[in-house]
Design an enzyme around this catalytic site. Structure first.
Site, PDB file in Angstrom:
ATOM      1  N   THR A  19     -24.075 -13.487  43.621  1.00  0.00           N
ATOM      2  CA  THR A  19     -22.925 -13.866  42.796  1.00  0.00           C
ATOM      3  C   THR A  19     -22.913 -13.088  41.481  1.00  0.00           C
ATOM      4  O   THR A  19     -22.169 -13.424  40.566  1.00  0.00           O
ATOM      5  CB  THR A  19     -22.968 -15.380  42.483  1.00  0.00           C
ATOM      6  OG1 THR A  19     -24.249 -15.675  41.878  1.00  0.00           O
ATOM      7  CG2 THR A  19     -22.808 -16.199  43.737  1.00  0.00           C
ATOM      8  N   LEU A  22     -23.283  -6.897  39.963  1.00  0.00           N
ATOM      9  CA  LEU A  22     -23.460  -5.751  40.866  1.00  0.00           C
ATOM     10  C   LEU A  22     -22.931  -6.073  42.266  1.00  0.00           C
ATOM     11  O   LEU A  22     -22.273  -5.238  42.901  1.00  0.00           O
ATOM     12  CB  LEU A  22     -24.940  -5.361  40.943  1.00  0.00           C
ATOM     13  CG  LEU A  22     -25.219  -4.094  41.733  1.00  0.00           C
ATOM     14  CD1 LEU A  22     -24.697  -2.864  41.011  1.00  0.00           C
ATOM     15  CD2 LEU A  22     -26.714  -3.925  42.010  1.00  0.00           C
ATOM     16  N   HIS A 176     -28.452   5.115  42.620  1.00  0.00           N
ATOM     17  CA  HIS A 176     -27.183   5.300  43.338  1.00  0.00           C
ATOM     18  C   HIS A 176     -26.660   6.731  43.231  1.00  0.00           C
ATOM     19  O   HIS A 176     -25.842   7.150  44.035  1.00  0.00           O
ATOM     20  CB  HIS A 176     -26.137   4.282  42.887  1.00  0.00           C
ATOM     21  CG  HIS A 176     -25.586   4.514  41.531  1.00  0.00           C
ATOM     22  ND1 HIS A 176     -26.154   4.005  40.401  1.00  0.00           N
ATOM     23  CD2 HIS A 176     -24.519   5.233  41.124  1.00  0.00           C
ATOM     24  CE1 HIS A 176     -25.453   4.396  39.357  1.00  0.00           C
ATOM     25  NE2 HIS A 176     -24.459   5.141  39.751  1.00  0.00           N
ATOM     26  N   HIS A 238     -31.515   9.097  36.984  1.00  0.00           N
ATOM     27  CA  HIS A 238     -30.421   9.892  37.548  1.00  0.00           C
ATOM     28  C   HIS A 238     -30.572  11.400  37.275  1.00  0.00           C
ATOM     29  O   HIS A 238     -30.471  12.218  38.190  1.00  0.00           O
ATOM     30  CB  HIS A 238     -29.079   9.435  36.987  1.00  0.00           C
ATOM     31  CG  HIS A 238     -28.802   7.975  37.190  1.00  0.00           C
ATOM     32  ND1 HIS A 238     -29.175   7.301  38.329  1.00  0.00           N
ATOM     33  CD2 HIS A 238     -28.196   7.057  36.404  1.00  0.00           C
ATOM     34  CE1 HIS A 238     -28.814   6.030  38.225  1.00  0.00           C
ATOM     35  NE2 HIS A 238     -28.220   5.862  37.071  1.00  0.00           N
TER      36      HIS A 238
HETATM   37  P1  NAP Z   1     -26.040 -10.492  36.775  1.00  0.00           P
HETATM   38  O1  NAP Z   1     -24.574 -10.284  36.770  1.00  0.00           O
HETATM   39  O2  NAP Z   1     -26.706 -11.130  35.593  1.00  0.00           O
HETATM   40  O3  NAP Z   1     -26.342 -11.396  38.072  1.00  0.00           O
HETATM   41  C1  NAP Z   1     -27.600 -11.921  38.336  1.00  0.00           C
HETATM   42  C2  NAP Z   1     -27.576 -12.627  39.676  1.00  0.00           C
HETATM   43  O4  NAP Z   1     -28.875 -13.146  39.935  1.00  0.00           O
HETATM   44  C3  NAP Z   1     -26.618 -13.814  39.750  1.00  0.00           C
HETATM   45  O5  NAP Z   1     -26.112 -13.915  41.059  1.00  0.00           O
HETATM   46  C4  NAP Z   1     -27.536 -14.995  39.455  1.00  0.00           C
HETATM   47  O6  NAP Z   1     -26.965 -16.176  39.949  1.00  0.00           O
HETATM   48  C5  NAP Z   1     -28.785 -14.550  40.184  1.00  0.00           C
HETATM   49  N1  NAP Z   1     -30.016 -15.166  39.658  1.00  0.00           N
HETATM   50  C6  NAP Z   1     -30.421 -15.227  38.370  1.00  0.00           C
HETATM   51  N2  NAP Z   1     -31.584 -15.874  38.280  1.00  0.00           N
HETATM   52  C7  NAP Z   1     -31.926 -16.235  39.546  1.00  0.00           C
HETATM   53  C8  NAP Z   1     -33.018 -16.947  40.101  1.00  0.00           C
HETATM   54  N3  NAP Z   1     -34.008 -17.438  39.346  1.00  0.00           N
HETATM   55  N4  NAP Z   1     -33.042 -17.126  41.436  1.00  0.00           N
HETATM   56  C9  NAP Z   1     -32.048 -16.651  42.229  1.00  0.00           C
HETATM   57  N5  NAP Z   1     -30.989 -15.968  41.751  1.00  0.00           N
HETATM   58  C10 NAP Z   1     -30.931 -15.773  40.423  1.00  0.00           C
HETATM   59  O7  NAP Z   1     -26.835  -9.155  37.069  1.00  0.00           O
HETATM   60  P2  NAP Z   1     -26.287  -7.810  37.753  1.00  0.00           P
HETATM   61  O8  NAP Z   1     -25.537  -7.052  36.738  1.00  0.00           O
HETATM   62  O9  NAP Z   1     -25.619  -8.165  39.031  1.00  0.00           O
HETATM   63  O10 NAP Z   1     -27.630  -7.005  38.003  1.00  0.00           O
HETATM   64  C11 NAP Z   1     -28.513  -7.298  39.074  1.00  0.00           C
HETATM   65  C12 NAP Z   1     -29.593  -6.210  39.131  1.00  0.00           C
HETATM   66  O11 NAP Z   1     -28.972  -4.956  39.374  1.00  0.00           O
HETATM   67  C13 NAP Z   1     -30.389  -6.033  37.837  1.00  0.00           C
HETATM   68  O12 NAP Z   1     -31.697  -5.627  38.166  1.00  0.00           O
HETATM   69  C14 NAP Z   1     -29.668  -4.883  37.142  1.00  0.00           C
HETATM   70  O13 NAP Z   1     -30.518  -4.170  36.277  1.00  0.00           O
HETATM   71  C15 NAP Z   1     -29.308  -4.033  38.347  1.00  0.00           C
HETATM   72  N6  NAP Z   1     -28.161  -3.138  38.128  1.00  0.00           N
HETATM   73  C16 NAP Z   1     -26.941  -3.640  37.815  1.00  0.00           C
HETATM   74  C17 NAP Z   1     -25.873  -2.777  37.646  1.00  0.00           C
HETATM   75  C18 NAP Z   1     -24.493  -3.288  37.343  1.00  0.00           C
HETATM   76  O14 NAP Z   1     -23.590  -2.458  37.266  1.00  0.00           O
HETATM   77  N7  NAP Z   1     -24.281  -4.562  37.174  1.00  0.00           N
HETATM   78  C19 NAP Z   1     -26.064  -1.388  37.792  1.00  0.00           C
HETATM   79  C20 NAP Z   1     -27.326  -0.906  38.125  1.00  0.00           C
HETATM   80  C21 NAP Z   1     -28.362  -1.795  38.295  1.00  0.00           C
HETATM   81  P3  NAP Z   1     -27.438 -17.632  39.426  1.00  0.00           P
HETATM   82  O15 NAP Z   1     -27.424 -17.596  37.943  1.00  0.00           O
HETATM   83  O16 NAP Z   1     -26.456 -18.572  40.033  1.00  0.00           O
HETATM   84  O17 NAP Z   1     -28.805 -17.834  39.958  1.00  0.00           O
END
Ligand code: NAP
Length: 485
Positions: A19, A22, A176, A238
């Protein structure tokens, strides 16, 4: 030209952080596109996993919204078909509830993949619980996002943790950039054409420039970005990967370890970068037609921040092929154009038969990663018309979208990478030793800044970066190509 699509085997893909941002922006739209293209088989299942209490219907509604925003204009029938493949489980990476439910949803005899799209601090917790609950076996795949550590020590610790639960052959570390069509084309261009490879060395190449320029600022990522900076966020991964693909020796075959062995050799042969070969910058505030854009320090809420939003550096590779050839790398935010491009600048002719008035000319091979993916070869020809032998440089341009025809949708990096995970092909993923070697080269640079209390130079938003970055090349009679004023 429509590419041939070979469906992958049926799979269960669990997205921890299903959710999150990313998943919403990249992973779910990528899966939809592969489903639409016929590559994701009907039996495939995608299971979102996060702490939020949500029914499967709620998750499908969340995914539908994500597709509306990030894959707009899709046929409803296709979207509904895709949504039927989605499921959801409430699970806390740090708690004990929900793991049994997840286990019940997983099917035997299909490929099992777990995408860790959560903060890296949760990787170990998830790995441990997957293992405790017997949800993985030797064929399961684990996908991890960047950042992979924030220095050598933390990357090593993370590698050790992952290694205690999974074999290296099961771990897919995503960068990526490696999934971009043009980045793979780098290998096709180099190793599929007789034309370039004989010239691909210090004897014929004057220098190489790698630019990854963004027009956006730190946006909502300010808090995270201020603990990272351009060096950790972009160069260590990258730009380093692009440098590897440009500089590596031909692998004996296009196989994961053969390719990654060659990339690793490049990283290990990189010379340390002295302080006078690096320029750091921070963008300043900007007032334009769209209003006022905050400075970097304001955007991250840290008026004394010393984190760089821009870095340019000159490095060299101590090996037989590249000794003495400078590689210039630069990346930054809030620059004047969004542009990722690699320029291979060939040496001028050793002697001009046309005399000095013809000027000095130099072939350039530009490989554009975005926007407008394609390659341009700069060649020298005679200026048309009478009046003597005057020479001009003209581009032989190939924009992939034009050359390969509009087949509607061009696969995003995440589409390719996720399908590679299911296929079990690690070629486009970073191996643990590669990541560690990249940190080993990056760490002394960052430690040097910290020990000298180095303060990044301010640069105007919407510019090409700090003026000193121009001098980095001009000192040697060279200039940046791509986003200059
Ligand atoms: P985000 O928007 O903060 O989402 C985090 C997700 O993890 C949510 O679904 C959250 O849902 C879940 N979560 C948090 N704590 C949890 C727990 N204890 N147990 C299970 N689920 C949990 O983060 P994001 O931007 O999607 O990034 C995710 C990863 O991808 C990170 O490592 C980030 O560095 C990497 N990344 C992101 C991007 C980007 O563009 N967003 C790009 C490159 C890399 P709940 O709070 O409901 O648990």
């Amino acid at each position: 030209m429509v590419s041939r699509v070979i469906p992958v085997d049926p799979f269960d893909l669990v997205i921890f952080g299903g959710t999150g941002d990313l998943a919403r922006r990249k992973i779910l739209p990528a899966l939809f596109h592969r489903f639409h293209a016929g590559q994701m088989p009907a039996e495939a299942r995608v299971i979102g996993a996060a702490r939020g209490e949500m029914s499967t219907e709620d998750f499908r509604a969340f995914a539908a919204e994500a597709l509306d925003e990030f894959a707009p204009g899709q046929d409803r029938v296709w979207v509904d078909e895709f949504l039927q493949r989605l499921d959801y489980v409430t699970v806390d990476a740090r708690g004990e509830d929900g793991w049994g439910d997840l286990g019940e949803k997983l099917r035997p005899d299909v490929v099992r993949a777990f995408y860790f799209s959560v903060a890296p601090a949760l990787f170990a917790d998830i790995a441990e619980r997957l293992s405790q609950h017997g949800l993985t076996d030797a064929t399961s795949r684990i996908v991890v996002e960047k950042p992979f550590g924030k220095n050598l020590e933390t990357a090593r610790a993370l590698n050790r943790t992952m290694a205690s639960y999974f074999d290296e052959s099961q771990i897919y570390r995503i960068d990526h950039y490696l999934g971009k069509e043009t980045v793979q084309n780098l290998m096709a261009i180099r190793f599929g054409n007789m034309l370039f490879e004989p010239l691909w060395n210090s004897q014929f190449v004057d220098h190489i420039q790698i630019t990854v320029a963004e027009t956006v600022g730190v946006g909502g990522r300010g808090e995270y970005y201020d603990t990272s900076g351009a060096m950790r966020d972009m160069v260590q991964n990258h730009l380093m990967q692009l440098l590897c693909l440009i500089a590596m020796e031909p692998p004996a075959k296009f196989d994961p370890d053969a390719v990654r062995d060659e990339k690793l050799k490049v990283i290990r042969a990189l010379d340390p970068v002295p302080p006078h070969h690096i320029v750091r910058g921070q963008y300043e505030e900007l007032e334009d037609d769209e209003g006022r854009h905050p400075s970097y320090r304001e955007a991250v809420g840290n008026p004394r921040s010393r984190t760089e939003s821009y870095v340019a550096l000159r490095t060299t590779i101590s090996n037989w092929r590249w000794a003495g050839t400078p590689f210039y790398l630069r990346t930054g935010k809030r620059l004047k154009a969004r542009s990722s491009v690699i320029n291979v600048m060939f040496k001028p002719m050793p002697h001009s038969i046309f005399g000095t008035e013809a000027g000095e000319h130099q072939n350039t091979l530009s490989i554009r990663l975005q926007p407008n993916e394609g390659i341009t070869l700069g060649v020298t020809i005679k200026e048309p018309g009478p009046g003597g032998m005057r020479l001009i440089d003209v581009p032989l341009d190939m924009t992939f979208a034009e050359a390969l025809g509009p087949d509607g949708h061009h696969a995003d990096a995440y589409e390719r990478l996720i399908m590679d995970v299911i296929r079990g092909n690690q070629t486009l993923f970073m191996r643990g030793d590669e990541v560690e070697a990249a940190w080993a080269w990056t760490d002394p640079i960052i430690e040097g800044w910290e020990s000298r209390n180095d303060v990044p130079k301010g640069y105007a938003s919407g510019s090409a970066g700090p003026a000193d970055a121009e001098l980095l090349l001009r000192r040697n009679g060279r200039e940046w190509r791509g986003i200059n004023p």
